[in-house]
Design a protein around this motif. Structure first.
Motif, short mmCIF file in Angstrom:
data_model
loop_
_atom_site.label_atom_id
_atom_site.label_comp_id
_atom_site.label_asym_id
_atom_site.label_seq_id
_atom_site.Cartn_x
_atom_site.Cartn_y
_atom_site.Cartn_z
N VAL A 193 -10.00 14.55 29.15
CA VAL A 193 -10.86 13.78 30.04
C VAL A 193 -10.02 13.18 31.18
O VAL A 193 -8.92 12.66 30.95
CB VAL A 193 -11.58 12.66 29.28
N ARG A 196 -12.66 9.45 34.78
CA ARG A 196 -13.92 8.92 34.24
C ARG A 196 -14.40 7.79 35.13
O ARG A 196 -13.74 6.76 35.28
CB ARG A 196 -13.70 8.39 32.81
N LEU A 211 -17.47 12.28 35.17
CA LEU A 211 -16.07 12.43 34.77
C LEU A 211 -15.68 13.89 34.93
O LEU A 211 -16.51 14.73 35.26
CB LEU A 211 -15.86 11.95 33.32
#
Length: 318
Positions: A193, A196, A211
């Motif tokens: 990830v 975000r 994200l």
């Protein structure tokens, strides 16, 4: 014992002779070094091209919402490793659930209307057959038969309308089911990830980035070689790379996949206008895409934008 007398002239001659010998030795050393470098270039160095203007990259997946809604939960943070299908964000599903129930009720109503229309059509068809059987005896008038035919036609129309209503209600029900499923936003690929931006309670809309997911297992390198270095570079050639992150002890192996469609300056926001009177030629660089070994990436993960030192073997192909 008599010693020879050193005169200034003899000292100068000796110095000049010594200097000539030193220059001769220097010339021999330079010639040897030049010959050695020439041999090294012809046998080794000319078979490779290298650049330190190279950076890691990946096909980053941008995650967005497909429906309007308020964020009910965010289950990931930056740098978190995720798998494809993992839940990233959930939206409040109250409206979607109510719409689903309404669509189910509309479909049930349309199906009931179809049953009633089928019953009316069946009854009208039976009545019409009975009347037509009695028409030859004179017990039934022509107007009555016409009236029964109109009733049958109306039943047919009602049945067609009921079928159309069922199709429309079914489509609406399918749409509400999809909207309800879209309140749960899942990871499109394996990766990490990054960036975000979504926050709890935020009202999101379609196409607004929430994200990004970086597929670090599919990382590649964009090596920006000078145009004068690319004459012997072809897809399929092997390449070795080292990262500033791990140092020269960790060597990555890759394969040339191809070339970008243009130089970086050609795709700049404001391209250079070379049709000017004070034009100066600048050697351009063309990005070369190099695929990395997935096993080496798994052992020593990289991130987007890291610097790489890249060397391409112009002779070998994978």
């Amino acid at each position: 014992m008599n010693h020879p007398i050193q005169t200034p002239a003899s000292n100068t001659a000796a110095f000049n002779q010594k200097r000539k010998k030193l220059f001769a030795l220097l010339a021999v050393a330079v010639a040897a070094a030049g010959g050695g470098y020439g041999t090294y270039w012809k046998l080794v160095a000319s078979h490779y091209v290298s650049t330190d203007n190279a950076y890691t990259n990946a096909e980053v997946a941008q995650v967005t919402s497909q429906i309007d809604g308020q964020v009910a939960d965010v289950k990931v943070v930056n740098s978190q490793k995720i798998k494809r299908g993992d839940v990233l964000v959930t939206l409040d599903n109250t409206d979607a659930t109510l719409n689903l129930r309404q669509a189910q009720a509309d479909l049930a109503r349309a199906q009931a209307q179809k049953i009633a229309a089928e019953s009316d059509l069946e009854r009208a068809s039976i009545d019409l057959k009975r009347r037509e059987a009695l028409a030859g005896t004179g017990a039934v008038s022509g107007d009555e038969i016409t009236h029964i035919k109109d009733a049958e036609n109306n039943a047919h129309a009602a049945l067609d309308a009921a079928n159309a209503s069922i199709a429309q209600s079914q489509a609406r029900l399918d749409r509400t089911r999809v909207d309800l499923a879209r309140t749960v936003i899942r990871a499109p690929v394996d990766g990490v990830v990054a960036r975000r931006e979504v926050q709890l309670g935020q009202r999101v809309q379609p196409s607004v980035p929430l994200l990004s997911v970086v597929p670090v297992q599919s990382m590649y390198v964009n090596a920006n070689f000078k145009e004068v270095q690319l004459e012997g570079v072809h897809p399929g050639q092997k390449a070795t790379m080292t990262s500033d992150l791990y140092g020269s002890d960790i060597v990555y192996h890759g394969v040339v996949e191809g070339f970008d469609g243009g130089t970086g300056s050609a795709f700049a926001l404001i391209p250079a206008q070379n049709a000017t009177g004070n034009w100066i030629k600048v050697v351009q660089r063309l990005p070369v895409r190099i695929r990395l070994d997935p096993a080496e990436l798994a052992a020593h993960p990289l991130r987007v934008g890291l610097s790489m030192n890249t060397t391409i073997d112009l002779q070998n192909k994978s």
